[in-house]
Enzyme design. Structure first.
Site, PDB file in Angstrom:
ATOM      1  NE  ARG A   1     -20.301  -2.409  -3.761  1.00  0.00           N
ATOM      2  CZ  ARG A   1     -18.982  -2.504  -3.651  1.00  0.00           C
ATOM      3  NH1 ARG A   1     -18.302  -3.256  -4.476  1.00  0.00           N
ATOM      4  NH2 ARG A   1     -18.347  -1.822  -2.727  1.00  0.00           N
TER       5      ARG A   1
ATOM      6  NE  ARG B   1     -21.523  -2.974   1.460  1.00  0.00           N
ATOM      7  CZ  ARG B   1     -20.322  -3.456   1.310  1.00  0.00           C
ATOM      8  NH1 ARG B   1     -19.990  -4.576   1.879  1.00  0.00           N
ATOM      9  NH2 ARG B   1     -19.423  -2.821   0.588  1.00  0.00           N
TER      10      ARG B   1
ATOM     11  NE  ARG C   1      -3.907  -1.786   2.516  1.00  0.00           N
ATOM     12  CZ  ARG C   1      -5.051  -1.855   1.846  1.00  0.00           C
ATOM     13  NH1 ARG C   1      -5.391  -0.896   1.022  1.00  0.00           N
ATOM     14  NH2 ARG C   1      -5.838  -2.874   2.016  1.00  0.00           N
TER      15      ARG C   1
ATOM     16  NE  ARG D   1     -13.755   2.741   0.689  1.00  0.00           N
ATOM     17  CZ  ARG D   1     -14.557   1.833   0.145  1.00  0.00           C
ATOM     18  NH1 ARG D   1     -15.858   1.971   0.209  1.00  0.00           N
ATOM     19  NH2 ARG D   1     -14.052   0.796  -0.471  1.00  0.00           N
TER      20      ARG D   1
END
Ligand SMILES: [Zn+2]
Length: 231
Positions: free
Chosen positions: A139, A172, A100, A183
């Site tokens: 989603r 969600r 990362r 994000r």
């Protein structure tokens, strides 16, 4: 009949996937690993496994994960080293979610060298935020069986209802635009230096991840085949 639909040769290297959430990194990493018969190494899965098995590493990581904090590099790197030293990794492996940071990438480079692997092959699944946002915010997840749909490109037969079990489909909290936007931004900030690091070493291969899963899969396979032929 195509002679090379299975893994006729060995991968003999680490393949690393970079790409924002929603770019299909997990799917592509898993499929590539299966194709070459090598392990798919997801740091998230590995950590959860250590925790559930109660290994010394899992015992250290558990309270950190429960607090929702990032597991420190020292633990992650120890876990990676231990994992790639297992015999099933002899012919290569595919990372998903690692490295990362540039520091992790440097450590990994040394580790691979020490263990006699070829240079890693890095695939960057590049995708524009304008394409990615609807994928993520569209989603919907089944409350009963956890099936995943997308109101834009994989809708259920009846809106709001799961095809498999009739469960209610919900968005969600993590998939809401106000959560996804920051994000993605954080991801870009973190990944840009990593992509630059690998690019400057001639290891980065950029693939357009706005295409269908099948098209991306073909490009991934082709690029891996090319690099294996070239070196
Ligand atoms: Zn369902």
């Amino acid at each position: 009949m195509a002679p090379d639909t299975r893994h006729p040769d060995k991968l003999d290297r680490a393949v690393i996937f970079l790409g924002p959430p929603g770019a299909g990194k997990g799917t592509q990493a898993k499929e590539l690993a299966a194709r070459y018969g090598v392990p798919h190494l997801s740091t998230g899965d590995m950590l959860r496994e250590h925790v559930s098995k109660g290994t010394p590493l899992g015992i250290k990581a558990k309270p950190i994960m429960e607090r929702g904090e990032l597991v420190p590099d020292s633990l992650v790197l120890q876990m990676i080293r231990e994992r790639i030293e297992r015999p099933d990794c002899t012919h290569g492996f595919v990372f998903d979610g690692f490295p990362r940071t540039v520091a992790q990438a440097k450590y990994l480079g040394e580790l691979l060298k020490q263990h006699g692997y070829k240079r890693p092959f890095v695939i960057h699944l590049a995708i524009d935020t304008s394409v990615l946002l609807p994928r993520l915010t569209g989603r919907r997840t089944c409350k009963v069986g956890g099936e995943i749909y997308n109101i834009h490109d994989r809708p259920p037969k009846v809106a709001g209802i799961c095809d498999a079990d009739g469960g209610e489909l919900v968005q969600r909290p993590d998939d809401r635009e106000e959560v996804i936007g920051p994000r993605l931004h954080a991801y870009e900030k973190q990944t840009a230096p990593l992509a630059a690091y690998y690019s400057s070493r001639g290891l980065l291969h950029v693939i357009d991840a706005s295409k269908s899963i099948d098209e991306v899969r073909q490009q991934v396979l082709q690029s891996v085949k090319n690099v294996r032929g070239a070196r």
